[in-house]
Design an enzyme around this catalytic site. Structure first.
Site, PDB file in Angstrom:
ATOM      1  N   ASP A  25       0.827  -1.212   0.000  1.00 44.34           N
ATOM      2  CA  ASP A  25       0.000   0.000   0.000  1.00 44.34           C
ATOM      3  C   ASP A  25       0.863   1.265   0.000  1.00 44.34           C
ATOM      4  OD1 ASP A  25      -2.359   1.438   0.002  1.00 44.34           O
ATOM      5  OD2 ASP A  25      -2.684   1.270   2.163  1.00 44.34           O
ATOM      6  N   ASN A  73     -11.097  -2.417  -5.321  1.00 42.42           N
ATOM      7  CA  ASN A  73     -10.320  -1.453  -6.106  1.00 42.42           C
ATOM      8  C   ASN A  73     -10.988  -1.077  -7.440  1.00 42.42           C
ATOM      9  OD1 ASN A  73      -7.083  -2.697  -4.976  1.00 42.42           O
ATOM     10  ND2 ASN A  73      -8.193  -0.886  -4.276  1.00 42.42           N
ATOM     11  N   TRP A  74     -12.016  -1.861  -7.848  1.00 34.80           N
ATOM     12  CA  TRP A  74     -12.760  -1.489  -9.067  1.00 34.80           C
ATOM     13  C   TRP A  74     -13.443  -0.140  -8.899  1.00 34.80           C
ATOM     14  CZ3 TRP A  74     -11.700  -4.325 -13.191  1.00 34.80           C
ATOM     15  CH2 TRP A  74     -11.361  -5.666 -13.031  1.00 34.80           C
TER      16      TRP A  74
HETATM   17  C1  IPE Z   1      -5.563  -2.580  -0.106  1.00 36.50           C
HETATM   18  O1  IPE Z   1      -5.191  -1.263  -0.244  1.00 36.50           O
HETATM   19  C2  IPE Z   1      -5.555  -3.274  -1.445  1.00 36.50           C
HETATM   20  C3  IPE Z   1      -4.236  -3.517  -2.034  1.00 36.50           C
HETATM   21  C4  IPE Z   1      -3.085  -3.225  -1.496  1.00 36.50           C
HETATM   22  C5  IPE Z   1      -4.257  -4.159  -3.320  1.00 36.50           C
HETATM   23  P1  IPE Z   1      -6.278  -0.089  -0.461  1.00 36.50           P
HETATM   24  O2  IPE Z   1      -5.491   1.159  -0.618  1.00 36.50           O
HETATM   25  O3  IPE Z   1      -7.207  -0.452  -1.534  1.00 36.50           O
HETATM   26  O4  IPE Z   1      -7.056  -0.123   0.934  1.00 36.50           O
HETATM   27  P2  IPE Z   1      -7.889   1.022   1.674  1.00 36.50           P
HETATM   28  O5  IPE Z   1      -8.919   1.496   0.708  1.00 36.50           O
HETATM   29  O6  IPE Z   1      -6.945   2.090   2.056  1.00 36.50           O
HETATM   30  O7  IPE Z   1      -8.466   0.324   2.883  1.00 36.50           O
HETATM   31  C1  IPE Z   2      -1.452   0.330  -3.377  1.00 41.91           C
HETATM   32  O1  IPE Z   2      -1.300   1.690  -3.401  1.00 41.91           O
HETATM   33  C2  IPE Z   2      -1.813  -0.251  -4.726  1.00 41.91           C
HETATM   34  C3  IPE Z   2      -3.198  -0.725  -4.806  1.00 41.91           C
HETATM   35  C4  IPE Z   2      -4.121  -0.643  -3.885  1.00 41.91           C
HETATM   36  C5  IPE Z   2      -3.598  -1.365  -6.045  1.00 41.91           C
HETATM   37  P1  IPE Z   2      -2.532   2.697  -3.410  1.00 41.91           P
HETATM   38  O2  IPE Z   2      -2.925   2.959  -4.814  1.00 41.91           O
HETATM   39  O3  IPE Z   2      -3.620   2.246  -2.514  1.00 41.91           O
HETATM   40  O4  IPE Z   2      -1.848   3.996  -2.804  1.00 41.91           O
HETATM   41  P2  IPE Z   2      -2.425   4.979  -1.723  1.00 41.91           P
HETATM   42  O5  IPE Z   2      -2.910   4.161  -0.567  1.00 41.91           O
HETATM   43  O6  IPE Z   2      -3.555   5.723  -2.386  1.00 41.91           O
HETATM   44  O7  IPE Z   2      -1.295   5.870  -1.354  1.00 41.91           O
HETATM   45 MG    MG Z   3      -4.036   2.461  -0.582  1.00 37.27          MG
END
Ligand code: IPE
Ligand code: IPE
Ligand code: MG
Length: 251
Positions: A25, A73-74
């Site tokens: 993340d 994530n969608w």
């Molecule tokens: C969790 O991270 C999903 C992945 C790392 C693929 P997110 O960034 O989607 O989670 P939230 O929304 O902060 O809980």
């Molecule tokens: C993790 O990084 C990648 C995925 C969840 C696919 P993020 O895209 O969630 O990055 P932040 O949390 O917005 O910084």
């Molecule tokens: Mg994130």
């Protein structure tokens, strides 16, 4: 004056967990901190993943699970979703041969039915090509949500009951566990989340019942072998009890 003790390489006294799972993340915040588009953070995140797989091989980690795209994530903007799908395609196309050469076995967990046929066949190809490799198992959690996985398992069990193959009394935790996406893999010993967020975000809720959780402030693109070793050192200081009496984490 006594000389300071030389610092031993941290790996010398690390008891390596058999299965490490990582919530990668912080790509977006890494990019924002540099005035870059979020996509650049995701691209750098793939670099960090490559480094981490190498480190896992060097450290002798048996199973490495990575959360690369969640069922939720969608809900991100379409352009970001397509960036993330594009990176998965690129990663498999560019890195599959190297992973295979390094004896990495690739497994994928998550819902495949709603992926496009090209992504589905790439994932299948990765699993097929590497199925006999034994150095490390890289479990890619893609289009993965733990509640959805448990619901799929419950549905399969319900179908067996409906077909008269088992009675409701036969349902226990072990049976549900055997219907999850990768029932043959051990539960994670250590779950690491980067970027300072303190939650699981629907990742391995069933399997992490007794995992040690380590949260590191590092944004994923900056994660490297040293960060991994730091998290493992923290894991080694934990006392795992599994509801019983004390057991050292690495033993
Ligand atoms: C969790 O991270 C999903 C992945 C790392 C693929 P997110 O960034 O989607 O989670 P939230 O929304 O902060 O809980
Ligand atoms: C993790 O990084 C990648 C995925 C969840 C696919 P993020 O895209 O969630 O990055 P932040 O949390 O917005 O910084
Ligand atoms: Mg994130």
């Amino acid at each position: 004056m006594s000389k300071p003790e030389p610092t031993a390489p941290v790996t010398a006294d690390l008891l390596i967990p058999q299965h490490v799972a990582i919530i990668m993340d912080g790509n977006g915040r890494w990019a924002a901190a540099r005035g870059l588009p979020r996509g650049e953070g995701h691209r750098r995140g793939v670099e960090a993943l490559r480094k981490t797989v190498r480190a896992a091989i060097e450290l002798g980690i048996g199973y490495l699970t990575i959360f690369s795209f969640s069922s939720e994530n969608w809900s991100r903007p379409a352009a970001e979703v397509s960036d993330l799908l594009g990176l998965l395609r690129l990663f498999i196309r560019n890195d599959l041969k190297d992973l295979h050469r390094s004896q990495v076995r690739v497994r994928v967990i998550g819902e495949r039915d709603d992926l496009t046929p090209d992504v589905r066949s790439l994932l299948e190809e990765a699993e097929e090509m590497t199925r006999d490799n034994r150095k490390v198992t890289l479990v890619v959690a893609f289009n993965y949500g733990s509640r959805q996985e448990i619901a799929r398992a419950a549905r399969r069990v319900a179908q067996q009951v409906a077909a008269g193959e088992i009675t409701p009394e036969a349902i226990d935790a072990d049976l549900i566990g055997r219907h999850l996406d990768a029932p043959d893999l051990p539960d994670p010993d250590l779950v690491i989340r980067t970027s300072g967020e303190l939650r699981l975000s629907n990742f391995l809720l069933w399997q992490s019942a007794y995992s040690e959780l380590v949260f590191v402030p590092t944004y994923w693109p900056d994660f490297d072998r040293a960060t991994l070793e730091g998290a493992i050192a923290e894991y080694c200081r934990r006392e795992r009890r599994f509801g019983g009496l004390a057991v050292r984490a690495g033993s």
